[in-house]
Design a protein around this motif. Structure first.
Motif, PDB file in Angstrom:
ATOM      1  N   ALA A 195       0.812  -1.212   0.000  1.00 35.92           N
ATOM      2  CA  ALA A 195       0.000   0.000   0.000  1.00 35.92           C
ATOM      3  C   ALA A 195       0.849   1.268   0.000  1.00 35.92           C
ATOM      4  CB  ALA A 195      -0.937  -0.004   1.215  1.00 35.92           C
ATOM      5  N   THR A 196       2.002   1.231   0.672  1.00 39.45           N
ATOM      6  CA  THR A 196       2.810   2.449   0.796  1.00 39.45           C
ATOM      7  C   THR A 196       3.836   2.607  -0.320  1.00 39.45           C
ATOM      8  OG1 THR A 196       4.299   1.257   2.287  1.00 39.45           O
ATOM      9  CG2 THR A 196       2.561   2.573   3.298  1.00 39.45           C
ATOM     10  N   HIS A 197       4.330   1.494  -0.856  1.00 39.62           N
ATOM     11  CA  HIS A 197       5.393   1.567  -1.856  1.00 39.62           C
ATOM     12  C   HIS A 197       5.017   0.983  -3.219  1.00 39.62           C
ATOM     13  CE1 HIS A 197       8.064   2.795   1.365  1.00 39.62           C
ATOM     14  NE2 HIS A 197       7.731   1.727   2.054  1.00 39.62           N
ATOM     15  N   GLY A 198       3.890   0.245  -3.276  1.00 40.08           N
ATOM     16  CA  GLY A 198       3.467  -0.315  -4.561  1.00 40.08           C
ATOM     17  C   GLY A 198       4.393  -1.418  -5.052  1.00 40.08           C
ATOM     18  N   ALA A 199       4.419  -1.625  -6.384  1.00 41.35           N
ATOM     19  CA  ALA A 199       5.237  -2.682  -6.995  1.00 41.35           C
ATOM     20  C   ALA A 199       6.133  -2.060  -8.051  1.00 41.35           C
ATOM     21  CB  ALA A 199       4.347  -3.767  -7.597  1.00 41.35           C
ATOM     22  N   GLY A 200       6.899  -1.043  -7.657  1.00 41.89           N
ATOM     23  CA  GLY A 200       7.751  -0.336  -8.611  1.00 41.89           C
ATOM     24  C   GLY A 200       9.210  -0.729  -8.513  1.00 41.89           C
TER      25      GLY A 200
END
Length: 518
Positions: free
Chosen positions: A30-35
């Motif tokens: 939720a805070t960092h995503g999948a980047g």
């Protein structure tokens, strides 16, 4: 304590660990995503994890626990303490040297793990991975001493503390994401600090448990005396093939991670979250059973009790099928619901859900193999035969990479997961055949009837899962996350009710799976 009760204790605390691990990954998603930067963290985190399994939980436990168990059975308390002190001394020294070298060579290590990050347009990602690797490298010293403490506690049948302490790592990482991240210019870096805090907390708790048990090792002392101890040399001799065996599995992970860094950005994260879901049944059943079986198998071997040895393995394999097959069906047929409900928040998009779901489904194909290995491999370790599983692992490594050549072009990151799963099935099959041929494991009577009675509950479970998958749109339910979570809980409860009720109808009873420990 009965083995079933011991396994239930380990499973209960491991369940708590896996729940907090899921919360940890939900917070990260939720805070960092999948980047790219999230991928950099997972690459960096896998490096100390790789070495932890190499030197600590994997190779060290496989070599140390059987020899410690034999010493406890055949030698006096003074000699057991001496063995513990000397092993701890050499282990600590070796890991401190490895840690120092790892910190200095972090750019080379990251290049080996994620060569795709060396591209000119991915320098921020690469430098972040290097920084986080250096911060987390001392984690392996903490976890090696934790593995030593766990081996002692498990040998003395104190299973609860080693099973609980991974919760502390997850809580530390959650705290880092929520409260430390705003303090960092690159927020993802806070997770590396959280890992180190978690490692120190785990070591403190387990060391305290050793003090209460009266078995705290004394690390200070003569390294020469430790090196000359014949029992310590046996541990090191056993560790050599064990390290090779664990290395084979970790080399496969390294290759797969490296391949994933060349695929679509986010692939490493999708695989990491899929692996997290796989860890639930693997840890709750496979690791729990393996943990309680190894000391009991070692004791049976010390008594030359071949019949009891085989019966222990038979008991473990039946439990694996009884609980592993429904878990495999659940992961395969409910993957969309699980991934969406757990991770579809904030920066983690519907597209990320779809890609992670593919990896979960592919991993599920090998769940039974992953679980069975946790029962079959201790059948060799308890006899201090580590070379056979190593040979099998090398063959499986080659097979896995050949499968990668076929599956990755077709299924991208999911192809990597499928290769791992099918490789685990091959591994388990080969170990089982060898154990049977050597007459180490002789199946107890009643296996055909057991499998036939198991078929109906599995069919009923599959029908329930297919109905739920067809009727519910888990992505659309993201607009009402609490309702989605309630639906998932309801579906899981219904599946458990259907499966266990049908088990009862077909004649299974809890007493069929209880067994006393040594």
């Amino acid at each position: 304590m009965g083995l079933f009760r011991s396994a239930a204790t380990v499973s209960g605390f491991t369940l708590l660990s896996r729940i907090t691990g899921l919360v940890r990954d939900i917070v990260i998603a939720a805070t960092h995503g999948a980047g790219p930067l999230t991928d950099a963290f997972w690459v960096a985190f896998r490096i100390p994890n790789l070495l932890r399994r190499l030197f600590a939980e994997g190779a060290f436990s496989q070599a140390f626990v059987p020899i410690l168990g034999q010493a406890r059975t055949t030698e006096d308390e003074h000699q057991v303490r001496l063995l513990l002190d000397r092993v701890a001394r050499l282990l600590t020294l070796a890991l401190m040297v490895v840690t120092l070298l790892g910190i200095l060579a972090a750019p080379l290590v990251v290049s080996a793990m994620g060569s795709g990050m060396r591209a000119p347009d991915r320098q921020e990602e690469f430098l972040s991975a290097v920084w986080m690797t250096r911060v987390m490298f001392p984690y392996i010293v903490c976890m090696s001493l934790v593995a030593l403490a766990s081996g002692v506690l498990n040998t003395w049948s104190r299973f609860a503390v080693p099973a609980f302490t991974p919760v502390l790592l997850n809580l530390s990482m959650i705290g880092a994401s929520l409260w430390l991240a705003p303090l960092f210019e690159t927020p993802i870096h806070s997770l590396a600090v959280g890992v180190m805090i978690g490692g120190i907390l785990q070591l403190a708790v387990q060391w305290t448990a050793l003090v209460r048990l009266g078995m705290r090792p004394r690390i200070g002392g003569s390294v020469g005396d430790a090196w000359r101890d014949s029992r310590v040399r046996r541990v090191l001799k056993q560790m050599a093939p064990a390290i090779l065996g664990v290395s084979v599995a970790q080399i496969s992970l390294l290759i797969n991670t490296n391949i994933a860094t060349w695929l679509t950005p986010g692939s490493v994260t999708w695989l990491s979250f899929a692996d997290r879901l796989m860890e639930f049944p693997t840890a709750l059943l496979g690791i729990a059973l393996g943990t309680v079986l190894l000391p009991s198998l070692s004791a049976a071997n010390a008594r030359s009790d071949a019949a009891g040895y085989s019966a222990l393995m038979d008991w473990g394999l039946r439990l694996v099928l009884l609980l592993g097959l429904p878990a495999m069906l659940g992961l395969a047929l409910l993957s969309d619901a699980l991934v969406a409900t757990l991770f579809h928040y904030g920066a983690f998009s519907a597209s990320d859900v779809a890609q992670t779901r593919l990896a979960v489904t592919a991993y599920a194909a090998g769940l039974l193999g992953l679980l069975s290995i946790k029962i079959l491999a201790p059948g060799f370790y308890a006899k201090q035969d580590i070379r056979t599983p190593v040979r099998v692992a090398i063959i499986v490594l080659v097979l896995t990479q050949l499968m990668n050549l076929a599956f990755v072009p077709l299924f991208a990151h999911a192809g990597l997961a499928l290769s791992v799963g099918l490789g685990a099935m091959c591994n388990a099959a080969m170990l089982l055949v060898i154990l049977h041929r050597r007459r180490i494991y002789r199946p107890s009577p009643g296996w055909p009837a057991f499998l036939l009675r198991l078929a109906l509950p599995l069919c009923a479970l599959a029908a329930t899962l297919l109905l739920a998958s067809r009727e519910l749109d888990w992505i659309a339910l993201g607009n009402t996350p609490l309702l989605r979570a309630a639906w998932l809980a309801g579906v899981i409860a219904a599946c458990m009710a259907v499966y266990f009720t049908t088990l009862w109808i077909t004649g299974f009873r809890p007493k069929d799976f209880t067994r006393r420990g040594r």
